[in-house]
Each structure stands twice: as structure tokens, then as C-alpha cells.
Design an enzyme around this catalytic site. Structure first.
Site, PDB file in Angstrom:
ATOM      1  CG  HIS A 151      40.900  40.117  39.920  1.00 48.80           C
ATOM      2  ND1 HIS A 151      41.298  38.869  40.325  1.00 48.80           N
ATOM      3  CD2 HIS A 151      40.923  40.103  38.565  1.00 48.80           C
ATOM      4  CE1 HIS A 151      41.552  38.119  39.264  1.00 48.80           C
ATOM      5  NE2 HIS A 151      41.333  38.842  38.182  1.00 48.80           N
ATOM      6  CE  LYS A 155      37.183  38.370  39.138  1.00 53.47           C
ATOM      7  NZ  LYS A 155      36.470  38.332  37.858  1.00 53.47           N
TER       8      LYS A 155
END
Ligand code: NAP
Length: 263
Positions: A151, A155
Site C-alpha cells: 500500500h 496507510k
């Protein structure tokens, strides 16, 4: 009649994309945007969405004033817990993309959503929903499996909700996973986090990425890699819009988008 929709986290990356998607759908009407840290600002300035005279509200009471029927939440889990408590208490439907909920949260929400409905989906990208289904189908045919989720570098939770749901479903589909052979983990954490069924999960955070996952399964002489990539937050919008339109007909709490897609 268009479904009247409110959006929590309207100033965030996902929230503002949801505002644009809802505003652009003729079957939906964007009636409220909530985000305490962007409160008072004109939604057009924050999200670029073309809805005149809609200021971002600091709290959910606006939802009652404007008669919202469905609320979408892409925030942070601590905020989402509070938002959902309020939403259930006031009988509105919720479509939730926020990740980080625990099984205990699910039980509490199942008890809370008696008058209205709630969907929590860790991934609204239809390709990712299929990836989880394919991983579950493949699980009984392999002895070892690992999940690598990748990601963007902002995040805050790890592993991703998608990775957690993937390993949960793989563990439910097969109990016969081979034990990990590692005796000496030279760098602690090198073998990743241990999920249900002992399946290892590795979280990569990298600038430039959006949301990606690889499920790697191995057995004698062969391996299978199932990979999904979201290159853009737009990838989540067809799933979000579909859920907003269907949520009124799905009683109680639903986890995962699968049943909404009929798979
Ligand atoms: P983000 O840009 O940090 O957005 C979160 C937004 O929520 C921020 O604007 C934040 O404000 C706001 N917020 C915080 N507390 C709030 C409250 N009480 N009420 C309303 N808004 C509040 O993060 P993101 O990338 O959009 O991701 C949001 C969530 O969606 C994460 O949990 C992520 O994992 C998840 N996600 C899910 C999917 C899916 O398909 N299910 C896909 C992508 C992301 P401040 O920044 O000012 O604090």
C-alpha cells in the site's frame, strides 16, 4: 427518487473520491459531507465536486437535517466506531470502507444495526473481491500460502483489512497448512505476521503505490500467484455505488461485498 447520501471523511482521499462519484450518479444525491478537520469549508474547494452550497459539517447531526438515508464512511477506525454507533442509533444505513475493525467490533455492530443495515467491506474493488474468492477456492489444493499486501506510504493500519479477510477465508477453506520451518528468525518480523491458519502476511508500504495484494500458494512442484492491483482510487467506486444502492435491501450487518455481487 434518488437515494440521499451523506459522506463521512469527505476531506480525505477516499472520502473526496466518494463525494465525486456520488455527485456524478443520477440515481444518488449527495446531501451531506462530514469531516471535523475540514468543517466549514466549501465542499467544492476541498473535493472539486460540483455540488453548490454544500459546506463540510463538523458532526453527523447534519444527516438528520438533510434527510440522509445512506451514509458512506472512509475514515479511521476510531472515528468510524463512533460514527457507526450514531448511525445505528438514528436508523440510517451505512456503507463502510474504513479498515481496522476487529471481530469484537463486528459483534457489537451486529447487535447495534437492528433498525437499519450496515455493510463493512475491506475492499470495494471488484477485482479484489474476486481475488479473495479465488484464494479461498485454491486453498484446499495447496499446503503452504503467504499473502503480501502493498500500500501507499500513508496507510496507518497493517496488515490491510483485505489481507486479514483473505487469510481468514483461506483458513476457513482449509485446515491442512504445513507448519513454518523457520528456526532462527535473524531479523525479528522477517517471516511476517501470523494470521488465521498460521498463514503469514507481509505488509509493504511504499510511496507511489495505491493498493495491491499477492496471494502465493505452493505445493509440490508448483505454485499459484493471484494478484490484484488498484492503480487509482476510482477502482473502488463501482463497488461503493453498487453498495449504496443495495444496502436498504440487505438486513443487518454484512461483511464483504461478495453477496452484493452475487458470488
Ligand atoms: P485519509 O485520506 O486519511 O482520510 C481519512 C479522512 O477521515 C480524513 O479526512 C480525516 O480527517 C477524516 N476523519 C477523521 N476523523 C473523522 C470523523 N470523526 N468523522 C469524519 N471524518 C473523519 O485516508 P484514506 O486513504 O481516504 O482512507 C480512509 C480509510 O479507507 C482507511 O481506513 C483505508 O484503509 C480505507 N480504504 C478502504 C478501501 C476499501 O475498498 N474498503 C479502499 C481504500 C482505503 P483528518 O485527515 O483531518 O484527520
Amino acid at each position: 427518487m434518488a437515494v440521499r447520501v451523506g459522506v463521512f471523511g469527505a476531506g480525505g482521499r477516499m472520502g473526496s473520491t466518494v463525494c465525486r462519484a456520488v455527485a456524478g450518479d443520477p440515481e444518488l444525491e449527495l446531501v451531506a459531507a462530514i469531516d471535523p478537520h475540514h468543517a466549514g469549508l466549501d465542499l467544492r474547494q476541498v473535493t472539486g465536486v460540483d455540488v453548490p452550497d454544500l459546506d463540510i459539517a463538523p458532526d453527523p447531526t447534519i444527516l438528520l437535517e438533510v434527510g440522509a438515508e445512506v451514509v458512506v464512511d472512509f475514515t479511521v477506525v476510531e472515528a468510524s466506531r463512533r460514527n457507526l454507533e450514531w448511525v445505528a442509533e438514528h436508523g440510517l444505513h451505512a456503507v463502510v470502507g474504513t479498515t481496522g475493525f476487529t471481530p469484537e467490533d463486528h459483534e457489537r455492530l451486529r447487535a447495534a444495526f437492528t433498525r437499519s443495515n450496515c455493510l463493512i467491506a475491506p475492499n470495494f474493488a471488484i477485482g479484489a473481491v474476486l481475488m479473495m474468492r479465488f484464494a479461498e477456492m485454491a486453498a484446499p489444493w495447496f499446503d503452504t500460502a503467504e499473502v503480501i499486501e502493498l500500500h501507499h506510504d500513508r496507510k496507518v493500519d497493517a496488515p490491510s483489512g483485505t489481507a486479514m479477510m483473505t487469510v481468514q477465508r483461506m483458513a476457513e477453506a482449509s485446515e491442512s497448512w504445513s507448519p513454518d520451518p523457520t528456526r532462527d528468525e535473524v531479523l525479528p518480523g522477517a517471516r511476517g505476521g501470523v494470521g488465521p491458519g498460521g498463514i503469514r502476511v507481509h505488509s509493504v508500504r511504499l510511496r507511489g503505490l495505491v493498493a495491491h495484494q499477492e496471494v502465493v500458494l505452493g505445493t509440490a512442484g508448483q505454485s499459484l500467484t493471484i494478484r490484484h492491483d488498484s492503480y487509482d482510487r476510482e477502482s473502488f467506486m463501482p463497488g461503493v455505488l453498487l453498495a449504496v444502492k443495495q444496502i436498504a435491501d440487505r438486513p443487518g450487518l454484512t461483511i464483504g461485498l461478495d453477496t452484493f455481487l452475487g458470488i
